[in-house]
Scaffold this motif. Structure first.
Motif, PDB file in Angstrom:
ATOM      1  N   THR A  21       0.846  -1.258   0.153  1.00 12.23           N
ATOM      2  CA  THR A  21       0.051  -0.159   0.056  1.00 12.23           C
ATOM      3  C   THR A  21       0.870   1.208  -0.152  1.00 12.23           C
ATOM      4  O   THR A  21       1.854   1.276   0.699  1.00 12.23           O
ATOM      5  N   VAL A  22       0.437   2.072  -0.865  1.00  7.70           N
ATOM      6  CA  VAL A  22       1.284   3.518  -0.839  1.00  7.70           C
ATOM      7  C   VAL A  22       0.097   4.600  -0.637  1.00  7.70           C
ATOM      8  O   VAL A  22      -1.136   4.550  -0.878  1.00  7.70           O
ATOM      9  N   PHE A  23       0.751   5.700  -0.258  1.00  7.01           N
ATOM     10  CA  PHE A  23      -0.316   6.944  -0.213  1.00  7.01           C
ATOM     11  C   PHE A  23       0.111   8.159  -0.956  1.00  7.01           C
ATOM     12  O   PHE A  23       1.152   8.478  -1.018  1.00  7.01           O
ATOM     13  N   VAL A  24      -0.987   8.650  -1.604  1.00  7.45           N
ATOM     14  CA  VAL A  24      -0.874   9.916  -2.140  1.00  7.45           C
ATOM     15  C   VAL A  24      -1.933  10.958  -1.504  1.00  7.45           C
ATOM     16  O   VAL A  24      -2.949  10.552  -1.652  1.00  7.45           O
ATOM     17  N   GLY A  25      -1.198  11.658  -0.603  1.00  9.58           N
ATOM     18  CA  GLY A  25      -2.304  12.451   0.369  1.00  9.58           C
ATOM     19  C   GLY A  25      -3.167  11.494   1.169  1.00  9.58           C
ATOM     20  O   GLY A  25      -2.442  10.477   1.860  1.00  9.58           O
ATOM     21  N   ARG A  86       9.019  11.979   1.248  1.00 12.56           N
ATOM     22  CA  ARG A  86       8.678  11.405   0.186  1.00 12.56           C
ATOM     23  C   ARG A  86       9.394   9.871   0.274  1.00 12.56           C
ATOM     24  O   ARG A  86      10.268   9.559   0.753  1.00 12.56           O
ATOM     25  N   MET A  87       8.560   8.723  -0.376  1.00 15.48           N
ATOM     26  CA  MET A  87       9.443   7.433  -0.470  1.00 15.48           C
ATOM     27  C   MET A  87       9.083   7.248  -1.786  1.00 15.48           C
ATOM     28  O   MET A  87       8.609   7.786  -2.848  1.00 15.48           O
ATOM     29  N   ALA A  88       9.855   5.936  -2.158  1.00 15.86           N
ATOM     30  CA  ALA A  88      10.035   5.684  -3.743  1.00 15.86           C
ATOM     31  C   ALA A  88       9.804   3.957  -3.726  1.00 15.86           C
ATOM     32  O   ALA A  88      10.212   3.412  -2.671  1.00 15.86           O
ATOM     33  N   ILE A  89       9.034   3.634  -4.738  1.00 15.03           N
ATOM     34  CA  ILE A  89       8.800   2.328  -5.065  1.00 15.03           C
ATOM     35  C   ILE A  89       9.487   1.755  -6.246  1.00 15.03           C
ATOM     36  O   ILE A  89       9.276   2.536  -7.274  1.00 15.03           O
ATOM     37  N   GLY A  90      10.479   0.912  -6.121  1.00 15.95           N
ATOM     38  CA  GLY A  90      11.014   0.430  -7.238  1.00 15.95           C
ATOM     39  C   GLY A  90      10.466  -0.590  -8.146  1.00 15.95           C
ATOM     40  O   GLY A  90       9.917  -1.636  -7.729  1.00 15.95           O
ATOM     41  N   LEU A  91      10.235  -0.292  -9.227  1.00 21.82           N
ATOM     42  CA  LEU A  91       9.387  -0.981 -10.176  1.00 21.82           C
ATOM     43  C   LEU A  91      10.217  -1.601 -11.698  1.00 21.82           C
ATOM     44  O   LEU A  91      10.936  -0.678 -11.741  1.00 21.82           O
ATOM     45  N   GLU A  92       9.900  -2.562 -12.143  1.00 22.94           N
ATOM     46  CA  GLU A  92      10.732  -3.044 -13.543  1.00 22.94           C
ATOM     47  C   GLU A  92       9.548  -3.159 -14.411  1.00 22.94           C
ATOM     48  O   GLU A  92       8.407  -3.610 -14.238  1.00 22.94           O
ATOM     49  N   GLY A  94       9.867  -3.920 -18.969  1.00 20.55           N
ATOM     50  CA  GLY A  94      10.465  -3.816 -20.028  1.00 20.55           C
ATOM     51  C   GLY A  94      12.202  -3.854 -19.957  1.00 20.55           C
ATOM     52  O   GLY A  94      12.504  -3.308 -20.793  1.00 20.55           O
ATOM     53  N   GLY A  95      12.641  -4.280 -18.939  1.00 23.70           N
ATOM     54  CA  GLY A  95      13.989  -4.099 -18.700  1.00 23.70           C
ATOM     55  C   GLY A  95      14.341  -3.166 -17.955  1.00 23.70           C
ATOM     56  O   GLY A  95      15.774  -2.767 -17.778  1.00 23.70           O
ATOM     57  N   GLU A  96      13.592  -2.150 -17.749  1.00 23.61           N
ATOM     58  CA  GLU A  96      13.886  -0.894 -17.413  1.00 23.61           C
ATOM     59  C   GLU A  96      13.695  -0.827 -15.574  1.00 23.61           C
ATOM     60  O   GLU A  96      12.511  -1.173 -15.534  1.00 23.61           O
ATOM     61  N   THR A  97      14.215   0.017 -15.022  1.00 25.75           N
ATOM     62  CA  THR A  97      13.915   0.292 -13.518  1.00 25.75           C
ATOM     63  C   THR A  97      13.115   1.696 -13.286  1.00 25.75           C
ATOM     64  O   THR A  97      13.975   2.687 -13.852  1.00 25.75           O
ATOM     65  N   PHE A  98      12.235   1.910 -12.478  1.00 26.25           N
ATOM     66  CA  PHE A  98      11.642   2.977 -12.355  1.00 26.25           C
ATOM     67  C   PHE A  98      11.447   2.959 -10.841  1.00 26.25           C
ATOM     68  O   PHE A  98      11.226   2.095 -10.358  1.00 26.25           O
ATOM     69  N   ALA A  99      11.454   4.263 -10.559  1.00 22.85           N
ATOM     70  CA  ALA A  99      11.206   4.830  -9.042  1.00 22.85           C
ATOM     71  C   ALA A  99       9.798   5.348  -9.069  1.00 22.85           C
ATOM     72  O   ALA A  99       9.696   6.640  -9.579  1.00 22.85           O
ATOM     73  N   LEU A 100       8.763   4.995  -8.401  1.00 21.02           N
ATOM     74  CA  LEU A 100       7.622   5.633  -8.199  1.00 21.02           C
ATOM     75  C   LEU A 100       7.448   6.460  -7.143  1.00 21.02           C
ATOM     76  O   LEU A 100       7.578   6.102  -6.088  1.00 21.02           O
ATOM     77  N   ILE A 101       7.483   7.670  -7.022  1.00 16.87           N
ATOM     78  CA  ILE A 101       7.482   8.686  -6.004  1.00 16.87           C
ATOM     79  C   ILE A 101       6.336   8.675  -5.414  1.00 16.87           C
ATOM     80  O   ILE A 101       5.424   9.205  -5.835  1.00 16.87           O
ATOM     81  N   VAL A 102       6.052   8.330  -4.068  1.00 13.98           N
ATOM     82  CA  VAL A 102       4.718   8.640  -3.436  1.00 13.98           C
ATOM     83  C   VAL A 102       4.677   9.235  -2.098  1.00 13.98           C
ATOM     84  O   VAL A 102       5.883   9.659  -1.563  1.00 13.98           O
ATOM     85  N   ASP A 103       3.811   9.943  -1.645  1.00  9.84           N
ATOM     86  CA  ASP A 103       3.821  10.400  -0.306  1.00  9.84           C
ATOM     87  C   ASP A 103       4.285   9.449   0.986  1.00  9.84           C
ATOM     88  O   ASP A 103       4.876   9.900   2.063  1.00  9.84           O
ATOM     89  N   VAL A 105       4.561   5.101   2.150  1.00 13.29           N
ATOM     90  CA  VAL A 105       4.264   3.877   2.258  1.00 13.29           C
ATOM     91  C   VAL A 105       3.666   2.969   3.355  1.00 13.29           C
ATOM     92  O   VAL A 105       4.174   3.337   4.433  1.00 13.29           O
ATOM     93  N   GLY A 106       2.628   2.118   2.967  1.00 16.13           N
ATOM     94  CA  GLY A 106       2.032   1.450   4.207  1.00 16.13           C
ATOM     95  C   GLY A 106       2.354   0.174   4.523  1.00 16.13           C
ATOM     96  O   GLY A 106       3.501  -0.102   4.252  1.00 16.13           O
ATOM     97  N   GLU A 107       1.551  -0.789   4.753  1.00 12.27           N
ATOM     98  CA  GLU A 107       1.705  -2.122   4.984  1.00 12.27           C
ATOM     99  C   GLU A 107       1.498  -3.133   3.666  1.00 12.27           C
ATOM    100  O   GLU A 107       0.876  -2.577   2.624  1.00 12.27           O
ATOM    101  N   VAL A 108       1.860  -4.287   3.732  1.00 16.62           N
ATOM    102  CA  VAL A 108       1.440  -5.320   2.833  1.00 16.62           C
ATOM    103  C   VAL A 108       0.103  -5.901   3.272  1.00 16.62           C
ATOM    104  O   VAL A 108       0.176  -6.342   4.473  1.00 16.62           O
ATOM    105  N   LEU A 109      -0.788  -5.657   2.559  1.00 17.19           N
ATOM    106  CA  LEU A 109      -2.263  -6.372   2.687  1.00 17.19           C
ATOM    107  C   LEU A 109      -2.283  -7.587   1.841  1.00 17.19           C
ATOM    108  O   LEU A 109      -2.016  -7.617   0.751  1.00 17.19           O
TER     109      LEU A 109
END
Length: 163
Positions: A21-25, A86-92, A94-103, A105-109
């Protein structure tokens, strides 16, 4: 009778999915845990001239150059005041790595199909195409994000080849 209860529990367990879980606001979003590679605090983001507004810049993640994408901007929300927390979530993708910037990060549900619903028709149109559905949880809504759709911005040819 006990065996039937155990098989029902096994089926219920098999029908669950884990979400980070991630939060935006105040809004809570879910990302399938199998798509998440890292959770970290973004530092040293270098802006990229002429990039789409969603792209915050590039950063170094353990020696890899990573594209930093702002979830607020991707969801057409106003920028947040201040840069702290701010926090970031690392995602893959197509062979590229992205950092998704969020307000935040919560827990795993671990959620089952019993709380899952299709994307509501009244969900903002800007979010509808980026969502896989929602889960109604004790007094709030968890919007499940489609990672492929989130990262497909500005690349119309990615989906054209799949058709």
């Amino acid at each position: 009778m006990m065996q039937a209860a155990n098989s029902n529990a096994t089926r219920a367990e098999a029908g669950t999915t884990d979400f980070v879980t991630v939060f935006v606001g105040e809004t809570m979003f879910g990302l399938a845990i199998n798509r998440v590679h890292d959770v970290f605090i973004p530092a040293g983001v270098t802006p990229v001239p002429l990039s789409p507004p969603e792209i915050v810049g590039l950063l170094n993640l353990r020696g890899r150059v990573v594209t930093a994408l702002c979830l607020r901007r991707r969801l057409s929300l106003p920028d947040r005041e201040g840069e702290t927390g701010r926090m970031a979530i690392g995602l893959e993708q197509g062979g590229e790595t992205f950092a998704l910037i969020v307000d935040g990060v919560g827990e795993v549900l671990k959620l089952g199909t019993d709380t899952h619903e299709a994307v509501p028709i009244n969900l903002d149109a800007r979010w509808r195409d980026l969502s896989l559905g929602v889960h109604r949880l004790d007094g709030h809504l968890l919007v499940i994000l489609d990672v492929d759709a989130l990262l497909a911005f500005g690349t119309p040819n990615l989906t054209a080849g799949a058709a």
